[in-house]
Scaffold this active site. Sequence first.
Site, PDB file in Angstrom:
ATOM      1  N   GLN A   1      10.039  34.951 -13.252  1.00 60.02           N
ATOM      2  CA  GLN A   1      10.884  33.855 -12.742  1.00 60.02           C
ATOM      3  C   GLN A   1      10.243  33.145 -11.554  1.00 60.02           C
ATOM      4  OE1 GLN A   1      13.922  33.089 -14.342  1.00 60.02           O
ATOM      5  NE2 GLN A   1      13.466  31.233 -13.199  1.00 60.02           N
TER       6      GLN A   1
ATOM      7  N   GLU B   1       0.832  -1.211   0.000  1.00 58.11           N
ATOM      8  CA  GLU B   1       0.000   0.000   0.000  1.00 58.11           C
ATOM      9  C   GLU B   1       0.868   1.263   0.000  1.00 58.11           C
ATOM     10  OE1 GLU B   1      -3.775  -0.083   2.045  1.00 58.11           O
ATOM     11  OE2 GLU B   1      -3.296   1.816   3.018  1.00 58.11           O
TER      12      GLU B   1
ATOM     13  N   ARG C   1      -2.113  33.200 -19.388  1.00 62.10           N
ATOM     14  CA  ARG C   1      -2.519  34.300 -18.486  1.00 62.10           C
ATOM     15  C   ARG C   1      -1.484  35.429 -18.521  1.00 62.10           C
ATOM     16  NH1 ARG C   1      -6.186  37.288 -15.715  1.00 62.10           N
ATOM     17  NH2 ARG C   1      -5.455  37.875 -13.641  1.00 62.10           N
TER      18      ARG C   1
END
Length: 380
Positions: free
Chosen positions: A281, A244, A270
Amino acid sequence: MDFAWTAAQSSLNKKIAEFAQNELGHDLAARDRGQIFDSAGWLRCGAMGLTGLCAPAEYGGGGHDPLDMLAALEGLGYGCRDNGLNFSIGAHLWGCVTPLYLFGTPKQKEYFLPRLSSGEWIGALAASEADAGSDINNIQTSATPSAQGYILNGHKIMITNAPIGHVFIVLARLEGKSENKSVCAFLIEKDTPGLQVGPSLEKMGLRTAMMSEIHLQNCHVPRENLLGAEGGGTIIFLQAMEWERGLILAPALGTMQRQLQVCQARVRQRRQFGQAIGQFQRVADKIVDMHMRLESSRFFIRKFAWLKSKKRMAQLEASAAKLHTSEAWIHTSQAALEIHGGMGYITENEIERDLRDALGSRIYSGTSEIQRQIIAQWLA
Ligand SMILES: Cc1cc2nc3c(=O)[nH]c(=O)nc-3n(C[C@H](O)[C@H](O)[C@H](O)COP(=O)(O)OP(=O)(O)OC[C@H]3O[C@@H](n4cnc5c(N)ncnc54)[C@H](O)[C@@H]3O)c2cc1C
């Protein structure tokens, strides 16, 4: 260790990703709000072999090598935005199917595995209790020997898949045995008298995965439903946890890949201050860090899968994969939200859900602190 997928693994990864994109995740925003499990999607996953990925082929499973399973699960996470469904599949595979095929008698495997592999049945592992979370050795649920088998009494909490589950692997302490040899694992079907599943618990994330408590009151379990040896529960639990911890976050690799792609598109499109925000940056650094986290997580999980494909023990690697990938997924989900600015914070844009879903990964299958403790036991 080869970093490239084989042709068959690439095609499996692509096939599952396309299936998941087309067939899963419908009405997700509404199901997330209403805490609704995608039962139709689960059955479609069953038909695609995902709910039996790790089971031997003779019992209706995929009989896959661990690296093949990883390719499939990464594809699932890429294509399916429903992290709750992906998590339910993981809890079923690693908490129930795996211990069953590793420790079950031929009769148990013949009865349970085909049903679980096909997705007709859903499995769960019931270990946690009020005073046995991180300290799982402190299990208080009792198993009293009886003429036909055992009588169980106790109370399990936070059990994934319990409200929708058909069979539970329940850990209980056998009365009259010494501490370290007393934990046993039992296979209990949902309609067994004395077993009661509590109502679904409301959670902050993974809301489409169901979770509840399980109450056991004079629950009679026949001897043939003991999984493994009497007193073998701790070993069964540890083996289940190895798988798991190693692979529960395999779908998150696909999710992080998708998050990265969505954010790359966003920072190119955008514009603020007259330029694409990716030109700043500090924004670009977030994209770089998303890439670094994805690739390093891939390395940890792939190393685990590679070791298991060589039939080697990988407890340290399992904990390292879980620890690193859970942190990576949380940071990446937060970065994705921030890159989208205020729009990322608005629920209907379906960006913030990943962060809510990712946060639980630091807790389930052993918290990050416990993973560090395990790694330290091997290293320090
Ligand atoms: C989404 C989700 C799904 C889950 N699914 C299942 C399931 O299917 N089956 C199941 O049995 N359980 C399940 N659990 C329960 C889960 O395994 C436990 O929540 C987890 O092991 C932590 O136990 P706890 O909640 O009791 O926290 P606690 O053990 O009380 O821990 C509280 C805090 O103390 C810290 N802590 C405890 N001990 C130590 C230590 N020795 N050193 C340093 N720090 C320590 C922990 O790291 C944590 O920060 C699930 C939990 C979640 C959130």
